[in-house]
Design an enzyme around this catalytic site. Structure first.
Site, PDB file in Angstrom:
ATOM      1  N   HIS A   1      -3.417  -5.342   0.262  1.00 35.59           N
ATOM      2  CA  HIS A   1      -2.856  -5.832   1.524  1.00 35.59           C
ATOM      3  C   HIS A   1      -2.890  -7.363   1.543  1.00 35.59           C
ATOM      4  CE1 HIS A   1      -2.617  -2.008   3.872  1.00 35.59           C
ATOM      5  NE2 HIS A   1      -3.517  -1.628   2.980  1.00 35.59           N
TER       6      HIS A   1
ATOM      7  N   GLU B   1      -1.488  -9.414   3.411  1.00 40.96           N
ATOM      8  CA  GLU B   1      -1.426 -10.015   4.754  1.00 40.96           C
ATOM      9  C   GLU B   1      -2.783 -10.452   5.282  1.00 40.96           C
ATOM     10  OE1 GLU B   1      -1.498  -5.454   5.588  1.00 40.96           O
ATOM     11  OE2 GLU B   1      -0.826  -6.833   4.022  1.00 40.96           O
TER      12      GLU B   1
ATOM     13  N   CYS C   1       0.843  -1.201   0.000  1.00 38.40           N
ATOM     14  CA  CYS C   1       0.000   0.000   0.000  1.00 38.40           C
ATOM     15  C   CYS C   1       0.883   1.257   0.000  1.00 38.40           C
ATOM     16  CB  CYS C   1      -0.964  -0.046   1.188  1.00 38.40           C
ATOM     17  SG  CYS C   1      -2.354   1.105   1.021  1.00 38.40           S
TER      18      CYS C   1
END
Length: 563
Positions: free
Chosen positions: A526, A528, A398
């Protein structure tokens, strides 16, 4: 529907989220389908506008919901995909009730906490509990509800009352209350003190809820005398007093619960013994023990804004853990405050500045995660430049991707004033990162580009595509309001920075790579948030493989990008 309610007493931060997730894991291992609800008694509508220092990271769901980080624990532990409605806040409840009042739905009644707010809470819980979250048809068997905060907090009172009413209306066989409490050890004698828990249970009972099980948090295992005392004064059978003492890693918590037969107590209370099977946690045991037995580690420099509170990057840390374990390594994360790398820091705090740079240079790879605002940006740019010029594996997420574009524009294109509109707050010609056209400049809440979006790979031979099993596209979760300026893409690509992933319009840059570099990747999304213990995020896996010199061999030997 069967409900398991997890409450907390004495102090906050006891690990109710991990406890609730672990209960879900054990019940799932018994062959039951499990869903989760997190109740946050704060007045915010959602977690989206809260500072990471205030409440840890903001976890983003597939549907764009900005929610409490505990929902990330539920998704990772239970391997489910939750919705924004699985996170209930006081703000959401009051907003829904007030909207009904404005429409006249209450037919002139005086709108009150009881029954209108409590009814709204019960209705919300019962409706959301029916939403399948595991990819199968029909509702789950058990809904685990975590009530945030501490029993006795003024803001949680309407929820306590609603849950008391819910327990009464659904019946004893369909409701199980587990109270998480602290057993402190005081003085040189090291005596385990039960009084705080006694007071906490007494308060809970005074509010109309009686715990069926106690989950006692302590540094060391509970003594039998402590259990007997708790049983006597809290009116909970000794067999229903669970001890969640400190463990080497949180994956041991479901195993602790299984060892203490927590599943039997819960299943008995919910009248599910006849349909449940003995818990099969072989895979989970292997995972927990594998991590404990790892000896080799890899050093990862995490350069961020919010390193003072590690929960600010909880999902990033978990994704690194998942990727490292897949490579039979332990993650050794070096937390670097981005501002410590800056030139100003060299003048004001030379020792801190020198230590930050020494830490960065000793790391095997560099990760720059997301964030908002201009604090520390100059340090992140220096970290990206160091990784690019010294061929150190780099992953920018990001803001970390936008930083790599700004650095490349300044260092390679010679645009010394290249910047992001987020930091200049004006429409300058040198802004290589701009505000998204559809964004709102007046409202902060729920105005970003959020949730799961499709990214199309532009070239099949890029590293990222190979890591994602040579897919044509990938669905990942987003949370941003700025993007790379599409007008500057041509010059950036001419100088060697390749944008290998774009959105479906082809105008929004999603993934960048730098050829002739071991691993220099920036992503607007993102990754994750979708990482799981047994299915690490491909990009985090790629970073760790590159950091250990194994990426090229992995990509050649595993054309499908899997371990």
């Amino acid at each position: 529907m069967k409900y398991v309610l997890v409450t907390g007493g004495v102090v906050s931060g006891l690990g109710k989220g991990v406890t609730a997730s672990s209960i879900g894991v054990v019940l799932k291992a018994c062959g039951l389908r499990v869903t989760s609800i997190k109740i946050d008694p704060y007045l915010n509508t959602d977690a989206g506008t809260m500072s990471p220092f205030e409440h840890g990271e903001v976890f983003v769901l597939d549907d764009g919901g900005e929610v409490d980080l505990d929902l990330g624990n539920y998704e990772r532990f239970l391997d489910v995909t939750l919705t924004r409605d699985n996170n209930i806040t006081t703000g959401k409840i009051y907003q829904s009730v007030l909207e009904k009042e404005r429409k006249g739905d209450y037919l002139g009644k005086t709108v009150q906490v009881v029954p209108h707010i409590t009814d709204a809470i019960k209705d919300w819980i019962q409706l959301v509990a029916l939403i399948p979250v595991d990819g199968k048809e029909g509702p789950a068997d058990v809904c685990v509800i975590e009530l945030g905060g501490t029993v006795g907090d003024i803001e949680s009172m309407p929820f306590i009352e609603a849950l008391r009413q819910l327990s009464f209306s659904v019946g004893q066989d369909n409701f199980c209350l587990i109270h998480v409490s602290l057993i402190p050890v005081l003085g040189v004698v090291g005596e385990q003190k039960t009084k705080p828990t006694q007071h906490s249970v007494r308060e809970l009972r005074a509010l109309g809820l009686t715990p069926h099980l106690l989950a006692c948090r302590s540094s060391q295992p509970l003594l039998e005398t402590t259990k007997e005392k708790l049983s006597q004064f809290c009116h909970v059978p000794a067999g229903n007093i669970l001890n969640i003492h400190d463990v080497p890693n949180i994956w041991h918590v479901p195993l602790l619960l299984r060892t203490q037969n927590a599943h039997n107590s819960i299943l008995k209370q919910l009248n599910l013994l006849s349909i449940a099977t003995p818990p099969d946690l072989r895979d989970w045991t292997t995972m927990a023990e594998t991590y404990d037995s790892l000896t080799n580690s890899v050093r990862i420099a995490l350069v961020g804004k919010y390193v003072g509170l590690t929960d600010s990057y909880l999902s990033v840390v978990k994704a690194l853990l998942h990727a490292c374990i897949a490579c039979s390594l332990k993650p050794s994360i070096d937390w670097i405050a981005a501002s410590d790398l800056e030139d100003d820091s060299a003048k004001l705090m030379p020792e801190v500045h020198a230590h930050a740079w020494e830490t960065l240079r000793n790391a095997a790879c560099v990760l720059v995660p997301g964030g908002f605002g201009d604090r520390g940006v100059a340090g992140m740019i220096l970290a990206a430049k160091y990784a690019r010029e010294n061929k150190v594996p780099y992953l920018g997420i990001c803001l970390g991707m936008q930083i790599s574009v700004i650095e490349f524009a300044r260092s390679v294109l010679g645009l010394e004033r290249a910047n992001s509109m987020e930091f200049t707050n004006s429409e300058l010609p040198d802004n290589v990162v701009i505000f998204m056209p559809e964004g709102s400049k007046t409202h902060m809440g729920n105005t970003m580009r959020l949730g799961s979006r499709k990214t199309l790979f532009q070239t099949p031979d890029c590293i990222t595509s190979k890591l994602y099993h040579n897919s044509e596209y990938v669905d990942e979760r987003h949370r941003h309001r700025y993007e790379v300026n599409p007008e500057i893409i041509g010059i950036l690509e001419e100088e060697g920075l390749k944008f290998v992933g774009k959105d479906e319009s082809g105008k929004r840059m999603e993934i960048l790579e730098l050829p002739n570099h071991p691993f220099y990747v920036g992503v607007q999304f993102h990754p994750e948030f979708k990482s799981r213990p047994r299915r690490p995020s491909p990009l985090f896996l790629g970073l760790i493989l590159a950091a250990t010199g194994k990426l090229e061999t992995h990509l050649k030997g595993h054309g499908n990008g899997s371990l």
